[in-house]
Design a protein around this motif. Structure first.
Motif, PDB file in Angstrom:
ATOM      1  N   ARG A 285      -0.044 -29.123 -85.409  1.00 46.34           N
ATOM      2  CA  ARG A 285       0.788 -28.040 -85.945  1.00 46.34           C
ATOM      3  C   ARG A 285       2.250 -28.463 -86.033  1.00 46.34           C
ATOM      4  N   GLU A 286       2.768 -29.094 -84.978  1.00 48.90           N
ATOM      5  CA  GLU A 286       4.176 -29.488 -84.974  1.00 48.90           C
ATOM      6  C   GLU A 286       4.446 -30.534 -86.053  1.00 48.90           C
ATOM      7  N   THR A 287       3.496 -31.439 -86.266  1.00 46.29           N
ATOM      8  CA  THR A 287       3.665 -32.433 -87.329  1.00 46.29           C
ATOM      9  C   THR A 287       3.689 -31.764 -88.693  1.00 46.29           C
ATOM     10  N   LEU A 288       2.762 -30.850 -88.920  1.00 45.32           N
ATOM     11  CA  LEU A 288       2.737 -30.161 -90.211  1.00 45.32           C
ATOM     12  C   LEU A 288       4.020 -29.377 -90.440  1.00 45.32           C
ATOM     13  N   GLU A 289       4.569 -28.784 -89.409  1.00 45.93           N
ATOM     14  CA  GLU A 289       5.811 -28.024 -89.574  1.00 45.93           C
ATOM     15  C   GLU A 289       6.923 -28.920 -90.110  1.00 45.93           C
ATOM     16  N   GLY A 290       7.038 -30.141 -89.584  1.00 43.26           N
ATOM     17  CA  GLY A 290       8.055 -31.063 -90.072  1.00 43.26           C
ATOM     18  C   GLY A 290       7.775 -31.528 -91.487  1.00 43.26           C
ATOM     19  N   VAL A 291       6.514 -31.880 -91.762  1.00 45.94           N
ATOM     20  CA  VAL A 291       6.135 -32.324 -93.103  1.00 45.94           C
ATOM     21  C   VAL A 291       6.363 -31.201 -94.109  1.00 45.94           C
ATOM     22  N   ALA A 292       5.952 -29.984 -93.745  1.00 47.89           N
ATOM     23  CA  ALA A 292       6.113 -28.844 -94.650  1.00 47.89           C
ATOM     24  C   ALA A 292       7.580 -28.552 -94.919  1.00 47.89           C
TER      25      ALA A 292
ATOM     26  N   VAL B 290       2.427 -32.847 -77.274  1.00 47.12           N
ATOM     27  CA  VAL B 290       3.742 -32.332 -77.678  1.00 47.12           C
ATOM     28  C   VAL B 290       4.458 -33.473 -78.389  1.00 47.12           C
ATOM     29  N   LEU B 291       5.053 -33.210 -79.530  1.00 50.11           N
ATOM     30  CA  LEU B 291       5.775 -34.275 -80.216  1.00 50.11           C
ATOM     31  C   LEU B 291       7.031 -34.664 -79.459  1.00 50.11           C
ATOM     32  N   SER B 292       7.341 -35.952 -79.510  1.00 52.93           N
ATOM     33  CA  SER B 292       8.622 -36.433 -79.006  1.00 52.93           C
ATOM     34  C   SER B 292       9.709 -36.091 -80.020  1.00 52.93           C
ATOM     35  N   GLU B 293      10.955 -36.286 -79.646  1.00 51.50           N
ATOM     36  CA  GLU B 293      12.054 -36.071 -80.605  1.00 51.50           C
ATOM     37  C   GLU B 293      11.894 -36.993 -81.804  1.00 51.50           C
ATOM     38  N   LEU B 294      11.481 -38.239 -81.536  1.00 45.44           N
ATOM     39  CA  LEU B 294      11.247 -39.171 -82.638  1.00 45.44           C
ATOM     40  C   LEU B 294      10.102 -38.676 -83.511  1.00 45.44           C
ATOM     41  N   GLY B 295       9.078 -38.090 -82.885  1.00 45.23           N
ATOM     42  CA  GLY B 295       7.957 -37.558 -83.651  1.00 45.23           C
ATOM     43  C   GLY B 295       8.387 -36.471 -84.630  1.00 45.23           C
ATOM     44  N   HIS B 296       9.273 -35.583 -84.190  1.00 49.72           N
ATOM     45  CA  HIS B 296       9.781 -34.551 -85.102  1.00 49.72           C
ATOM     46  C   HIS B 296      10.537 -35.182 -86.274  1.00 49.72           C
ATOM     47  N   ALA B 297      11.311 -36.224 -85.974  1.00 53.05           N
ATOM     48  CA  ALA B 297      12.054 -36.908 -87.041  1.00 53.05           C
ATOM     49  C   ALA B 297      11.099 -37.591 -88.013  1.00 53.05           C
ATOM     50  N   GLN B 298      10.026 -38.192 -87.490  1.00 54.85           N
ATOM     51  CA  GLN B 298       9.032 -38.837 -88.352  1.00 54.85           C
ATOM     52  C   GLN B 298       8.407 -37.833 -89.318  1.00 54.85           C
ATOM     53  N   SER B 299       8.027 -36.678 -88.797  1.00 53.07           N
ATOM     54  CA  SER B 299       7.331 -35.706 -89.647  1.00 53.07           C
ATOM     55  C   SER B 299       8.235 -35.182 -90.757  1.00 53.07           C
TER      56      SER B 299
ATOM     57  N   ARG C  44      -1.955 -38.757 -89.981  1.00 57.45           N
ATOM     58  CA  ARG C  44      -2.056 -38.788 -88.518  1.00 57.45           C
ATOM     59  C   ARG C  44      -0.811 -38.111 -87.948  1.00 57.45           C
ATOM     60  N   HIS C  45      -0.975 -37.401 -86.863  1.00 61.48           N
ATOM     61  CA  HIS C  45       0.156 -36.699 -86.254  1.00 61.48           C
ATOM     62  C   HIS C  45       1.300 -37.661 -85.917  1.00 61.48           C
ATOM     63  N   ALA C  46       2.491 -37.126 -85.802  1.00 60.53           N
ATOM     64  CA  ALA C  46       3.673 -37.902 -85.428  1.00 60.53           C
ATOM     65  C   ALA C  46       3.590 -38.294 -83.954  1.00 60.53           C
ATOM     66  N   GLN C  47       4.566 -39.077 -83.517  1.00 62.91           N
ATOM     67  CA  GLN C  47       4.547 -39.586 -82.141  1.00 62.91           C
ATOM     68  C   GLN C  47       4.481 -38.430 -81.138  1.00 62.91           C
TER      69      GLN C  47
ATOM     70  N   ILE D 172      -5.040 -28.191 -90.679  1.00 60.65           N
ATOM     71  CA  ILE D 172      -4.714 -28.869 -89.415  1.00 60.65           C
ATOM     72  C   ILE D 172      -5.879 -28.685 -88.448  1.00 60.65           C
ATOM     73  N   GLY D 173      -5.879 -29.537 -87.403  1.00 59.42           N
ATOM     74  CA  GLY D 173      -6.775 -29.316 -86.286  1.00 59.42           C
ATOM     75  C   GLY D 173      -6.168 -28.267 -85.364  1.00 59.42           C
ATOM     76  N   GLU D 174      -6.782 -28.106 -84.219  1.00 64.46           N
ATOM     77  CA  GLU D 174      -6.359 -27.067 -83.294  1.00 64.46           C
ATOM     78  C   GLU D 174      -5.288 -27.525 -82.309  1.00 64.46           C
ATOM     79  N   GLN D 175      -4.914 -28.784 -82.365  1.00 60.97           N
ATOM     80  CA  GLN D 175      -4.016 -29.310 -81.349  1.00 60.97           C
ATOM     81  C   GLN D 175      -2.548 -29.096 -81.718  1.00 60.97           C
ATOM     82  N   ARG D 176      -1.734 -28.928 -80.688  1.00 61.84           N
ATOM     83  CA  ARG D 176      -0.320 -28.612 -80.894  1.00 61.84           C
ATOM     84  C   ARG D 176       0.385 -29.693 -81.710  1.00 61.84           C
ATOM     85  N   ARG D 177       0.050 -30.948 -81.447  1.00 60.27           N
ATOM     86  CA  ARG D 177       0.728 -32.028 -82.175  1.00 60.27           C
ATOM     87  C   ARG D 177       0.408 -32.003 -83.664  1.00 60.27           C
TER      88      ARG D 177
END
Length: 220
Positions: free
Chosen positions: A56-63, A21-30, A8-11, A49-54
């Motif tokens: 993509r941003e979550t995958l970027e952190g996980v990756a 859009v991910l929060s700062e905490l969301g980026h840290a979570q990913s 599931r996407h980050a916060q 990923i799905g088509e939503q920005r959150r």
């Protein structure tokens, strides 16, 4: 055999003008989840990923944590969340919405649960997406991800994951929203594809959260 890891996407930004859009905490979570998955030995052969920005941003952190290139991810609309705002417009067409719907979490999630159940029962006229279409696109995404072999990692949203889990364990449709509301940000659900069916092997896992990282636990 395919192992499917669905995150599931980050916060995201609850209550903001743009939730997607991910929060700062969301980026840290990913990023933390990516590092935890790397420590587990996760080495995906494919990313989705799905088509939503959150997503993509979550995958970027996980990756980043896994040492992978998020740009190689394939995009499938079946991993998108359902249009909750559109469902609300349809449900409350011609009448007032509850106060504090998008600012008070208790109110928001109560209305979310009620709205999804009415949607499933066909009680909402002219929804942005019929329940049957939502179910069909989740199945299409699952089928696409299982076409290859090896380990597949995907980022999606709570409703889509809840539906995938419910169908995998043959739970009644109404269980989807109850599963959805349990799923933590950046939580991991795992599936194994056998010869004739898909098996759920893990649900709502948070390997990146421990005593020292308890602040990373969020639900919205």
């Amino acid at each position: 055999m395919v192992e499917l890891i669905v995150i599931r996407h980050a916060q995201a930004s609850f209550g903001a003008d743009d939730y997607d859009v991910l929060s700062e905490l969301g980026h840290a979570q990913s990023r933390a989840l990516g590092q935890a998955l790397a420590a587990q030995g996760v080495k995906p052969d494919a990313l989705w990923i799905g088509e939503q920005r959150r997503h993509r941003e979550t995958l970027e952190g996980v990756a980043e944590g896994l040492g992978l290139d998020a740009a190689t991810a394939q995009v499938h609309p079946g991993l998108n969340e359902f249009d909750f705002h559109g469902l609300l417009e349809a449900r409350y067409r011609g009448r007032d919405r509850p106060e504090n719907l998008h600012t008070d979490r208790t109110t928001h999630f109560r209305i979310l649960r009620e709205t999804v159940l009415e949607w499933q029962q066909g009680k909402i006229a002219d929804p942005p997406e019929p329940w049957s279409d939502f179910t069909a696109r989740i199945r299409a995404a699952r089928a696409a991800m299982l076409e290859g072999a090896g380990q597949v990692l995907a980022v999606s949203s709570g409703g889509a994951i809840g539906r995938m889990v419910a169908e995998t364990v043959e739970a009644p449709e109404e269980q989807m929203v109850h599963l959805q509301l349990q799923i933590k940000n950046c939580a991991v659900s795992r599936f194994i594809a056998g010869r004739s069916r898909l098996y759920l092997t893990g649900f709502n896992e948070t390997p990146h959260i421990g005593a020292a990282t308890a602040h990373l636990l969020t639900y919205s």
